[in-house]
Design a protein around this motif. Structure first.
Motif, mmCIF file in Angstrom:
data_model
loop_
_atom_site.group_PDB
_atom_site.id
_atom_site.type_symbol
_atom_site.label_atom_id
_atom_site.label_comp_id
_atom_site.label_asym_id
_atom_site.label_seq_id
_atom_site.Cartn_x
_atom_site.Cartn_y
_atom_site.Cartn_z
ATOM 1 N N ARG A 233 0.816 -1.212 0.000
ATOM 2 C CA ARG A 233 0.000 0.000 0.000
ATOM 3 C C ARG A 233 0.854 1.268 0.000
ATOM 4 O O ARG A 233 0.474 2.263 -0.612
ATOM 5 C CB ARG A 233 -0.909 0.022 1.233
ATOM 6 N N GLU A 271 0.011 6.922 0.583
ATOM 7 C CA GLU A 271 -1.096 6.024 0.253
ATOM 8 C C GLU A 271 -2.326 6.805 -0.195
ATOM 9 O O GLU A 271 -3.072 6.367 -1.091
ATOM 10 C CB GLU A 271 -1.428 5.146 1.448
ATOM 11 N N LYS A 274 -1.909 7.499 -3.828
ATOM 12 C CA LYS A 274 -1.766 6.351 -4.731
ATOM 13 C C LYS A 274 -3.105 6.094 -5.424
ATOM 14 O O LYS A 274 -4.141 6.001 -4.779
ATOM 15 C CB LYS A 274 -1.316 5.124 -3.944
ATOM 16 N N TYR A 275 -3.084 5.986 -6.759
ATOM 17 C CA TYR A 275 -4.340 5.844 -7.495
ATOM 18 C C TYR A 275 -4.480 4.512 -8.236
ATOM 19 O O TYR A 275 -5.527 4.220 -8.808
ATOM 20 C CB TYR A 275 -4.534 6.997 -8.474
ATOM 21 N N ARG A 276 -3.442 3.701 -8.241
ATOM 22 C CA ARG A 276 -3.538 2.354 -8.807
ATOM 23 C C ARG A 276 -2.342 1.542 -8.329
ATOM 24 O O ARG A 276 -1.408 2.083 -7.719
ATOM 25 C CB ARG A 276 -3.582 2.387 -10.332
ATOM 26 N N LYS A 277 -2.360 0.248 -8.602
ATOM 27 C CA LYS A 277 -1.239 -0.602 -8.239
ATOM 28 C C LYS A 277 -0.087 -0.407 -9.225
ATOM 29 O O LYS A 277 -0.293 -0.067 -10.388
ATOM 30 C CB LYS A 277 -1.656 -2.077 -8.242
ATOM 31 N N GLY A 278 1.115 -0.646 -8.735
ATOM 32 C CA GLY A 278 2.285 -0.606 -9.593
ATOM 33 C C GLY A 278 3.215 -1.737 -9.246
ATOM 34 O O GLY A 278 3.283 -2.171 -8.085
ATOM 35 N N PRO A 290 2.347 4.391 -8.000
ATOM 36 C CA PRO A 290 1.823 5.427 -8.900
ATOM 37 C C PRO A 290 0.948 6.390 -8.097
ATOM 38 O O PRO A 290 -0.053 5.989 -7.507
ATOM 39 C CB PRO A 290 0.994 4.630 -9.915
ATOM 40 N N THR A 291 1.347 7.641 -8.035
ATOM 41 C CA THR A 291 0.635 8.618 -7.204
ATOM 42 C C THR A 291 0.194 9.806 -8.036
ATOM 43 O O THR A 291 0.806 10.155 -9.051
ATOM 44 C CB THR A 291 1.527 9.099 -6.044
ATOM 45 N N ARG A 292 -0.882 10.436 -7.558
ATOM 46 C CA ARG A 292 -1.441 11.598 -8.254
ATOM 47 C C ARG A 292 -1.978 12.588 -7.227
ATOM 48 O O ARG A 292 -2.634 12.191 -6.256
ATOM 49 C CB ARG A 292 -2.571 11.162 -9.180
ATOM 50 N N GLU A 299 1.462 13.899 -11.412
ATOM 51 C CA GLU A 299 1.547 12.449 -11.325
ATOM 52 C C GLU A 299 3.007 12.035 -11.307
ATOM 53 O O GLU A 299 3.844 12.619 -11.987
ATOM 54 C CB GLU A 299 0.843 11.775 -12.506
ATOM 55 N N GLU A 301 5.724 8.401 -9.795
ATOM 56 C CA GLU A 301 5.749 7.111 -9.122
ATOM 57 C C GLU A 301 6.593 7.264 -7.871
ATOM 58 O O GLU A 301 7.793 7.472 -7.927
ATOM 59 C CB GLU A 301 6.326 6.008 -10.008
#
Length: 562
Positions: A233, A271, A274-278, A290-292, A299, A301
């Motif tokens: 996470r 966390e 973070k908007y999706r898994k990487g 991956p963060t935004r 955006e 990583e």
């Protein structure tokens, strides 16, 4: 013993030639990755080479486990003489390029010489294409990836490139792959920049090497997929508040060991962004970030813990979005976030400007383009600290990672003696001292008693992981017996290989003038000299930190005049 296979491809960018030669004996003796890169570097790079000269070489290698589909194997290695430390340096990167590299069929690829014009190299199983890329001069790493996709149909996973920092010979410039994964430490991006190489792509259809891997590959993969680990996470940023609590978080250019604003740059804050898994190639652990930031549209990583330290606590910044922006700038410009962040923190200390995010981001840009004070900082802290009027927080010229050795004393010893300098991944000794391991492996963070011998074991083990190539975050999954099974060799034999790798690095650096005087810290650590004596004795080295016999057992010693 399982090992990488295939010939060495030597690419001379001065002559624009490529040739192959058999290296089966090196592969069989050193597994792959860092081990093979080290052995080839020792045999082929002059010990008196100037790091930014055409005679230096950059070696790309990967290991046998990149032919599996096991988690924690999406990594590869680069080795060269560092323009930052002036010693031999291996660095590895995650992402997705390693399996594109194996598809070329080469056991190792080395770049030598220098091109007068910006150049892209396209390495395939059929050879090398040399492409002049004047339009990519000054391009950001994402712009290089876009070009390769539009012009060659190659996605970012096939590309290794440098940004403006590498072109401008910033001594801690990185080689970037998959846009935001870095061969980060040691400045190997500047070495490629000195050679005029803007990008290298790897692709091909070579027949995969068939290894008889044990069922443990599936076991590791399943456990990685089903484990409940906070890193899934928050990545390594999950360490921030804990390190702060135990006073092992460098802050305000190493003047303090904790940071009152840690909550604002914590794993929880990461966390939230973070908007999706990487993940990396074939890895079910999926610990990437991956963060935004919705408000600004930024955006990136990450940031990982080391970046949080360098551009957060060490720079007096308590805003995770500011750290995200620093992270993204470094990725696009092609710089190691640890060295860049520490250099910026040193500048902030000299200006009494901690916490000034606008100044930080301006300074990052200036470093990459060597503008104004950026030209000074681009040399690294060891070379510019006197001019700034601050202490030299480096070992062997490499800026400090987090996990402060003043609190975690074994990690302090590791920083002092590591061939690569103040690098936390050379042994990850901090994991024993927080601890991040079970009680049977944990050690008291205070004092150095009994830690030298344990450090030798950790360094040897990590050299094997870097040769496999296996991610260090596999520690709960790739146990010693599993590692032995995966590489089809007794564990003791593997540790002997690891010891040879570490010793070859040390002997090469000795030939470049390194000795005990370089195994030091910028702070007092009680018992350090005695622990260093114990470390040398455990390795069978001389009291002055040199290897008996030098490089006599590691191949012929080259000269820059050869």
């Amino acid at each position: 013993m399982h090992h990488a296979q295939g010939p060495l491809l030597t690419v001379d960018v001065s002559e624009r030639t490529a040739e192959t030669e058999d290296i089966d004996d090196v592969l069989a003796g050193f597994i792959g990755g860092r081990g093979v890169g080290t052995k080839l570097a020792v045999d082929r790079i002059p010990t008196d080479v100037e790091p930014l000269s055409p005679a230096n070489r950059v070696l790309f290698t990967t290991g046998p486990l990149q032919h599996s589909q096991m988690s924690f194997t999406g990594r590869m290695n680069a080795t060269s003489v560092s323009p930052l430390t002036d010693g031999l340096c291996s660095t590895n990167a995650g992402g997705f390029m390693s399996r594109n590299f194996t598809a070329t069929g080469y056991g190792a690829v080395e770049i030598t010489g220098a091109s007068d014009e910006p150049l892209a190299l396209h390495v395939t199983d059929e050879g090398v294409e040399f492409e002049d890329v004047p339009d990519l001069e000054g391009a950001l790493t994402s712009e290089v990836s876009t070009y390769m996709e539009e012009e060659h149909g190659l996605d970012e996973d096939a590309v290794a490139c440098i940004g403006p920092a590498g072109e401008n010979l910033v001594r801690f410039a990185s080689i970037m792959t998959t846009e935001n994964r870095a061969f980060g430490r040691g400045g190997l991006g500047a070495v490629l920049g000195s050679k005029g190489v803007k990008a290298i792509t790897f692709s091909g259809d070579a027949d995969p090497v068939e290894y008889d891997f044990p069922d443990v590959t599936g076991e590791v993969h399943r456990e990685a997929a089903t484990s409940d680990n906070i890193m899934k996470r928050q990545g390594t940023a999950s360490m921030t508040e804990y390190a702060n609590k135990v006073e092992a978080l460098p802050s305000y250019y190493f003047s303090e060991l904790s940071f009152e604003g840690a909550e604002g740059i914590s794993g929880d804050r990461v966390e939230e962004k973070k908007y999706r898994k990487g993940t990396c190639s074939a890895c079910a652990f999926a610990c990437k970030l991956p963060t935004r930031d919705e408000e600004s549209g930024l955006e990136t990583e990450g940031p990982e813990y080391e970046t949080v330290m360098a551009f957060g606590s060490n720079s007096g910044v308590d805003d995770i979005v500011s750290v995200m922006k620093s992270n993204e700038l470094c990725d696009e410009l092609g710089m190691d976030t640890i060295s860049a962040g520490d250099a910026v923190a040193a500048y902030l200390a000299s200006e009494d400007a901690f916490g000034d995010s606008e100044l930080i981001h301006e300074t990052v840009e200036k470093i990459a383009h060597r503008e104004g004070v950026g030209d000074t900082l681009a040399e690294g802290v060891a070379r510019c600290h006197d001019e700034l009027g601050v202490e030299d927080w480096t070992v062997k010229g490499l800026e400090f990672a987090a996990h402060d050795g003043r609190k975690l004393n074994g990690q302090g010893l590791s920083f002092a003696v590591a061939n690569r300098g103040a690098d936390h991944m050379y042994s990850t000794f901090y994991a024993l001292e927080y601890p991040l391991v079970g009680r049977d492996q944990a050690m008291n963070p205070e004092g150095l008693e009994g830690k030298a011998a344990r450090l030798v074991e950790r360094e040897n083990h990590h050299a094997v992981l870097d040769s496999g190539v296996v991610c260090k975050f596999s520690r709960d999954f790739v146990t010693d017996d599993r590692l032995a099974a995966l590489l089809d060799a007794p564990f003791e034999e593997l540790m002997d290989v690891g010891a040879r790798i570490v010793e070859l690095e040390r002997a090469f650096n000795n030939a470049r003038g390194f000795d005990r005087s370089d195994d030091r810290l910028p702070y007092e650590l009680e018992g350090l000299d005695a622990a260093i004596d114990e470390y040398y004795a455990a390795r069978g080295w001389n009291d002055d930190g040199t290897v008996p016999g030098g490089l006599s057992g590691g191949g012929d010693v080259a000269s820059a005049d050869d």
